[in-house]
Design a protein around this motif. Structure first.
Motif, PDB file in Angstrom:
ATOM      1  N   GLY A 116       0.786  -1.235   0.000  1.00 55.33           N
ATOM      2  CA  GLY A 116       0.000   0.000   0.000  1.00 55.33           C
ATOM      3  C   GLY A 116       0.811   1.274   0.000  1.00 55.33           C
ATOM      4  N   SER A 117       1.858   1.356  -0.806  1.00 57.17           N
ATOM      5  CA  SER A 117       2.638   2.582  -0.877  1.00 57.17           C
ATOM      6  C   SER A 117       3.123   2.775  -2.306  1.00 57.17           C
ATOM      7  CB  SER A 117       3.803   2.523   0.111  1.00 57.17           C
ATOM      8  OG  SER A 117       4.442   3.778   0.196  1.00 57.17           O
ATOM      9  N   GLY A 118       4.253   3.475  -2.472  1.00 56.38           N
ATOM     10  CA  GLY A 118       4.732   3.766  -3.811  1.00 56.38           C
ATOM     11  C   GLY A 118       6.246   3.846  -3.855  1.00 56.38           C
ATOM     12  N   PRO A 119       6.806   4.032  -5.044  1.00 54.66           N
ATOM     13  CA  PRO A 119       8.262   4.057  -5.225  1.00 54.66           C
ATOM     14  C   PRO A 119       8.946   5.116  -4.353  1.00 54.66           C
ATOM     15  CG  PRO A 119       7.133   3.967  -7.345  1.00 54.66           C
ATOM     16  CD  PRO A 119       6.081   4.207  -6.319  1.00 54.66           C
ATOM     17  N   GLY A 120      10.030   4.688  -3.690  1.00 55.55           N
ATOM     18  CA  GLY A 120      10.825   5.609  -2.905  1.00 55.55           C
ATOM     19  C   GLY A 120      10.251   5.970  -1.554  1.00 55.55           C
ATOM     20  N   ARG A 121       9.063   5.505  -1.247  1.00 56.41           N
ATOM     21  CA  ARG A 121       8.407   5.895   0.007  1.00 56.41           C
ATOM     22  C   ARG A 121       8.631   4.886   1.126  1.00 56.41           C
ATOM     23  NH1 ARG A 121       2.367   6.917  -1.629  1.00 56.41           N
ATOM     24  NH2 ARG A 121       2.232   7.232   0.632  1.00 56.41           N
ATOM     25  N   ILE A 122       8.887   3.625   0.761  1.00 61.92           N
ATOM     26  CA  ILE A 122       9.101   2.592   1.783  1.00 61.92           C
ATOM     27  C   ILE A 122      10.213   1.652   1.340  1.00 61.92           C
ATOM     28  CG2 ILE A 122       6.721   2.600   2.642  1.00 61.92           C
ATOM     29  CD1 ILE A 122       6.284   0.022   0.953  1.00 61.92           C
ATOM     30  N   GLU A 123      10.782   0.938   2.297  1.00 65.80           N
ATOM     31  CA  GLU A 123      11.682  -0.162   1.986  1.00 65.80           C
ATOM     32  C   GLU A 123      10.830  -1.410   1.733  1.00 65.80           C
ATOM     33  OE1 GLU A 123      10.310  -1.479   5.733  1.00 65.80           O
ATOM     34  OE2 GLU A 123      10.840   0.540   5.052  1.00 65.80           O
ATOM     35  N   VAL A 124      11.365  -2.355   1.002  1.00 64.86           N
ATOM     36  CA  VAL A 124      10.640  -3.588   0.681  1.00 64.86           C
ATOM     37  C   VAL A 124      11.559  -4.775   0.947  1.00 64.86           C
ATOM     38  CG1 VAL A 124       9.560  -4.969  -1.134  1.00 64.86           C
ATOM     39  CG2 VAL A 124       9.163  -2.487  -1.049  1.00 64.86           C
ATOM     40  N   CYS A 125      11.053  -5.741   1.705  1.00 64.59           N
ATOM     41  CA  CYS A 125      11.834  -6.936   2.034  1.00 64.59           C
ATOM     42  C   CYS A 125      11.191  -8.178   1.413  1.00 64.59           C
ATOM     43  CB  CYS A 125      11.913  -7.137   3.547  1.00 64.59           C
ATOM     44  SG  CYS A 125      12.575  -5.728   4.465  1.00 64.59           S
ATOM     45  N   HIS A 126      12.009  -9.179   1.173  1.00 69.36           N
ATOM     46  CA  HIS A 126      11.500 -10.473   0.703  1.00 69.36           C
ATOM     47  C   HIS A 126      12.489 -11.559   1.070  1.00 69.36           C
ATOM     48  CE1 HIS A 126      14.362 -10.743  -2.693  1.00 69.36           C
ATOM     49  NE2 HIS A 126      14.175  -9.440  -2.829  1.00 69.36           N
ATOM     50  N   TRP A 127      12.007 -12.785   1.115  1.00 74.14           N
ATOM     51  CA  TRP A 127      12.858 -13.937   1.399  1.00 74.14           C
ATOM     52  C   TRP A 127      13.644 -14.326   0.157  1.00 74.14           C
ATOM     53  CZ3 TRP A 127      13.278 -14.886   6.350  1.00 74.14           C
ATOM     54  CH2 TRP A 127      12.191 -14.649   7.201  1.00 74.14           C
ATOM     55  N   ILE A 128      14.793 -14.951   0.356  1.00 80.37           N
ATOM     56  CA  ILE A 128      15.527 -15.575  -0.742  1.00 80.37           C
ATOM     57  C   ILE A 128      14.916 -16.957  -0.947  1.00 80.37           C
ATOM     58  CG2 ILE A 128      17.760 -16.409  -1.546  1.00 80.37           C
ATOM     59  CD1 ILE A 128      17.567 -13.375  -1.397  1.00 80.37           C
ATOM     60  N   PHE A 129      14.372 -17.188  -2.118  1.00 79.59           N
ATOM     61  CA  PHE A 129      13.642 -18.426  -2.397  1.00 79.59           C
ATOM     62  C   PHE A 129      14.601 -19.604  -2.611  1.00 79.59           C
ATOM     63  CE2 PHE A 129       9.239 -16.928  -4.022  1.00 79.59           C
ATOM     64  CZ  PHE A 129       9.154 -16.033  -2.978  1.00 79.59           C
ATOM     65  N   GLN A 130      14.021 -20.796  -2.594  1.00 79.37           N
ATOM     66  CA  GLN A 130      14.801 -22.014  -2.804  1.00 79.37           C
ATOM     67  C   GLN A 130      15.612 -21.929  -4.094  1.00 79.37           C
ATOM     68  OE1 GLN A 130      12.531 -25.556  -3.738  1.00 79.37           O
ATOM     69  NE2 GLN A 130      14.085 -26.913  -2.854  1.00 79.37           N
ATOM     70  N   ASN A 131      16.887 -22.247  -3.986  1.00 78.17           N
ATOM     71  CA  ASN A 131      17.839 -22.289  -5.097  1.00 78.17           C
ATOM     72  C   ASN A 131      18.226 -20.925  -5.651  1.00 78.17           C
ATOM     73  OD1 ASN A 131      18.373 -25.069  -5.146  1.00 78.17           O
ATOM     74  ND2 ASN A 131      16.502 -25.463  -6.286  1.00 78.17           N
ATOM     75  N   ASP A 132      17.653 -19.828  -5.124  1.00 78.09           N
ATOM     76  CA  ASP A 132      18.217 -18.506  -5.370  1.00 78.09           C
ATOM     77  C   ASP A 132      19.249 -18.236  -4.279  1.00 78.09           C
ATOM     78  OD1 ASP A 132      16.630 -18.182  -7.562  1.00 78.09           O
ATOM     79  OD2 ASP A 132      15.187 -16.848  -6.605  1.00 78.09           O
ATOM     80  N   MET A 133      20.060 -17.211  -4.454  1.00 77.89           N
ATOM     81  CA  MET A 133      21.112 -16.958  -3.458  1.00 77.89           C
ATOM     82  C   MET A 133      21.527 -15.491  -3.503  1.00 77.89           C
ATOM     83  SD  MET A 133      24.220 -19.003  -5.383  1.00 77.89           S
ATOM     84  CE  MET A 133      23.171 -20.322  -5.990  1.00 77.89           C
ATOM     85  N   THR A 134      22.131 -15.052  -2.414  1.00 80.12           N
ATOM     86  CA  THR A 134      22.641 -13.684  -2.364  1.00 80.12           C
ATOM     87  C   THR A 134      24.045 -13.684  -1.764  1.00 80.12           C
ATOM     88  OG1 THR A 134      22.127 -11.410  -1.702  1.00 80.12           O
ATOM     89  CG2 THR A 134      21.630 -13.128  -0.100  1.00 80.12           C
ATOM     90  N   TRP A 135      24.951 -12.947  -2.409  1.00 78.93           N
ATOM     91  CA  TRP A 135      26.336 -12.806  -1.972  1.00 78.93           C
ATOM     92  C   TRP A 135      26.490 -11.481  -1.242  1.00 78.93           C
ATOM     93  CZ3 TRP A 135      30.466 -16.215  -3.538  1.00 78.93           C
ATOM     94  CH2 TRP A 135      30.082 -17.224  -4.438  1.00 78.93           C
ATOM     95  N   THR A 136      27.230 -11.495  -0.144  1.00 79.42           N
ATOM     96  CA  THR A 136      27.522 -10.269   0.606  1.00 79.42           C
ATOM     97  C   THR A 136      28.983 -10.296   1.034  1.00 79.42           C
ATOM     98  OG1 THR A 136      26.930 -11.256   2.737  1.00 79.42           O
ATOM     99  CG2 THR A 136      25.169 -10.110   1.522  1.00 79.42           C
ATOM    100  N   ILE A 137      29.460  -9.144   1.464  1.00 79.36           N
ATOM    101  CA  ILE A 137      30.775  -9.104   2.091  1.00 79.36           C
ATOM    102  C   ILE A 137      30.709  -9.928   3.371  1.00 79.36           C
ATOM    103  CG2 ILE A 137      32.473  -7.587   3.180  1.00 79.36           C
ATOM    104  CD1 ILE A 137      31.485  -5.380   1.257  1.00 79.36           C
ATOM    105  N   ALA A 138      31.716 -10.751   3.608  1.00 82.15           N
ATOM    106  CA  ALA A 138      31.702 -11.646   4.768  1.00 82.15           C
ATOM    107  C   ALA A 138      31.801 -10.866   6.066  1.00 82.15           C
ATOM    108  CB  ALA A 138      32.861 -12.634   4.666  1.00 82.15           C
ATOM    109  N   ASP A 139      31.116 -11.365   7.087  1.00 86.76           N
ATOM    110  CA  ASP A 139      31.232 -10.772   8.414  1.00 86.76           C
ATOM    111  C   ASP A 139      32.647 -10.991   8.942  1.00 86.76           C
ATOM    112  OD1 ASP A 139      28.665  -9.695   8.806  1.00 86.76           O
ATOM    113  OD2 ASP A 139      27.875 -11.700   9.202  1.00 86.76           O
ATOM    114  N   SER A 140      33.203  -9.976   9.570  1.00 87.94           N
ATOM    115  CA  SER A 140      34.566 -10.089  10.105  1.00 87.94           C
ATOM    116  C   SER A 140      34.552 -10.871  11.417  1.00 87.94           C
ATOM    117  CB  SER A 140      35.147  -8.699  10.318  1.00 87.94           C
ATOM    118  OG  SER A 140      34.302  -7.917  11.127  1.00 87.94           O
TER     119      SER A 140
END
Length: 627
Positions: free
Chosen positions: A603-627
């Motif tokens: 119920g909002s619009g572009p730039g007005r809110i952040e949007v979160c979602h789960w990483i689905f099965q067999n998709d993946m996300t790379w990040t800088i490793a935690d120190s």
């Protein structure tokens, strides 16, 4: 040649005696032939990424299962541009997504047949010249992964012959069926498609010259492709052309489907007394696309009825080009047509042009319609609904219309990621066929460009206008698409290529994560312990999503301005841990479309809110490793 034989000899020599040590602290050694794709990947990972890969890492399950000998052999064939000669063996050994070869057959089948629990067959010349009788296909290809069936010259020149397709290919994945000259020149009889391709992922069905020159042969499509997903669509080419008194009934066709297209080209062309009924066609669907070209062109006394067509659907695009053009006495009735709650697009070009004595009625017709070169004679409009997009938006935000295509829990706010929150989880299961990456030594030798589609079709035995051709072309075009503003993207067909891209964006100190399993899908869950990656700070990531292709292919792209979280997922009642999820929150949504499903859901619009979602099965996300 000497080099290859030396490699094969060493591979055999080491096949049971060589030990490769891999993994981090505490990992035990594992016996591994050093020339296999898996061993090669482990060495590459440990060279390019600071943290060594664990022997249980989820990425290793996606690596090619080819033996060292097979990998070398197929690599040589790829270099010689001759992989297609060994395709069945290559697909099986490398765990790829390939269609079975179904060549036309000259075998005759004069008797009645009853097929139950069959799949991937060639039905050429079935029912040809047959007098009366019934052929029954019940529970055919049901629940299978890749379905390829060919019905060529089926029931051709038959008299009074009935065909029944019940529960055909239901709940299957990637279905390709071809009905060429089906029922052509037949007299009487009927074809009944009931529950055909229900809940199928990626249906592609071709009816070419179906019922051409037939006399009084009726076809019924009931619950056809109902609840199907993202199909290349149904193609009816020259369907009922030159037919006489051919009644066709499409009931609940494409109902509840997600992005399924249908093409009716030359349908009922030059037919006499055709009677076609489309009831609840595309009803309650998401972005249905239907193209009627030269439909009923030159026909005589045709009767077409569109009732509740695309009613209550989301968007959708229909094109009627030269519909009933040059026809005689055509009667067409559009009742409750296109009452979609988000505006779709309907184009009527040359509709009824040059026709004589036609009657065309639009009753309670939907929004956003273009009439070009449209006949002004014999056309009536009743209760034409020209609602504005503003009115549609008001309906959506008021809750008067529920958009069923934004699954509950698919998008959520960052504040939901806290201990004790109960929330719905969407269906995060992977719907694509199971495949493996190719070794880089093979993938690098294969063409990967839409300009070289012909070479790819030859390698993977993809026929013209087949599902596989469309699948490959769609993936290639998406990979070739120019990146969005601020986006860096690359399609990768090997783990090595994925490592190269991720480290080029994030550096060598990286980690890759995915949600642990699919437990909790399509039900309420409770959030347990939550941990922010990189201390919960704003960071950037590289997200990789599967694309449908013969081998495992990922579309990877850089995602700036995000926060990434890990969270224990609990049963909402017992509070026992059932999963370990990875979620990503996009903090800058200003470049997103205002019609994005996230904004419809939240119920909002572009730039007005952040949007979160789960990483689905067999998709993946790379990040800088935690120190």
């Amino acid at each position: 040649m000497l080099h290859l034989w030396t490699f094969l000899f060493l591979s055999f020599l080491y096949s049971s005696s060589f030990t490769v040590i891999f993994g981090g602290v505490g990992d035990s050694s594992v016996s591994e032939n050093p020339f296999t794709p898996k061993a090669s990947l482990i060495r590459y990972w440990n060279k390019e990424i600071r943290k060594e890969i664990s022997k249980t890492h989820f990425v290793l399950a996606k690596v090619s299962p080819l033996t060292a000998v097979d990998s070398a052999g197929f690599s040589k064939l790829a270099a010689q541009n001759d992989l297609g000669s060994r395709l069945p063996s290559f697909c099986s050994s490398a765990k790829l997504f390939c269609f079975p070869d179904l060549s036309p057959s000259l075998e005759k089948h004069p008797k009645d047949v009853n097929f139950a629990v069959y799949a991937n067959r060639n039905f050429t010349n079935y029912g040809t010249d047959q007098l009366a009788g019934v052929d029954s296909f019940k529970n055919y290809s049901e629940g299978d992964n890749v379905i390829a069936d060919s019905f060529r010259r089926y029931s051709r020149d038959s008299a009074g012959h009935e065909d029944k397709f019940s529960n055909y290919a239901s709940e299957s994945n990637v279905v390709d069926q071809s009905f060429n000259t089906y029922g052509a020149s037949a007299t009487g009889g009927s074809g009944n498609f009931n529950n055909y391709n229900r809940e199928v992922n990626n249906p592609n069905l071709r009816f070419t010259s179906y019922s051409d020159d037939s006399n009084g042969r009726g076809q019924t499509f009931t619950r056809y492709t109902e609840n199907a997903n993202a199909g290349n669509g149904q193609s009816f080419s020259s369907y009922g052309k030159n037919g006489n008194g051919v009644p066709n009934d499409f009931s609940s066709y494409g109902k509840g489907a997600n992005v399924v297209g249908s093409g009716f080209s030359g349908y009922g062309e030059s037919a006499n007394g055709a009677n076609d009924t489309f009831t609840s066609y595309g009803f309650d669907s998401n972005v249905p696309q239907n193209n009627f070209k030269n439909y009923g062109d030159g026909g005589n006394a045709a009767v077409d009825s569109f009732s509740s067509y695309r009613d209550q659907s989301n968007v959708g695009d229909d094109s009627f080009q030269s519909y009933a053009k040059n026809s005689n006495g055509a009667k067409v009735d559009f009742n409750n047509y296109g009452q979609s709650f988000n505006e779709g697009t309907d184009k009527f070009t040359g509709y009824g042009q040059g026709a004589s004595g036609q009657s065309i009625g639009f009753k309670i017709y939907g929004r956003n319609t273009t009439f070009k070169d449209y006949t002004k004679k014999g056309v009536t409009f009743s209760r034409y609904n020209n609602g504005s997009s503003t009115e549609t938006a008001q309906l959506l935000t008021s809750g008067s219309v529920v958009n069923k295509w934004v699954e509950p829990g698919k998008f959520f706010r960052e504040k939901m990621l806290k201990v004790g929150t109960v929330m719905p989880m969407p269906d995060i299961r992977d719907k694509m066929p199971e495949r493996s990456f190719l070794p880089r030594t093979i993938a690098s030798k294969l063409p990967f460009s839409s300009s070289k589609l012909g070479e790819l079709k030859r390698i993977f035995h993809a026929a013209d206008n087949s599902s596989l051709e469309t699948i490959m072309l769609d993936a290639l075009k998406e990979c070739e698409r120019a990146p969005s503003a601020g986006e860096t993207k690359r399609c990768v067909g090997s783990v090595e290529d994925m490592i190269d891209f991720a480290t080029s964006v994030l550096g060598r100190n990286v980690e890759v994560r995915t949600t642990e399993n699919v437990n909790g899908s399509k039900q309420n869950i409770r959030i347990g312990t939550v941990r922010g990656i990189n201390g919960g700070k704003v960071t950037k990531s590289v997200s990789c999503h599967q694309s449908l292709y013969p081998y495992l292919l990922y579309y990877c792209h850089s995602v700036p301005q995000v926060r990434v979280y890990e969270a224990d997922i609990l049963d909402p009642n017992s509070r026992q841990k059932i999963n370990h999820g990875v979620a990503i929150c996009h903090l800058d949504t200003s470049a997103w479309s205002s019609g994005h499903g996230a904004f419809l859901a939240l119920g909002s619009g572009p730039g007005r809110i952040e949007v979160c979602h789960w990483i689905f099965q067999n998709d993946m996300t790379w990040t800088i490793a935690d120190s």
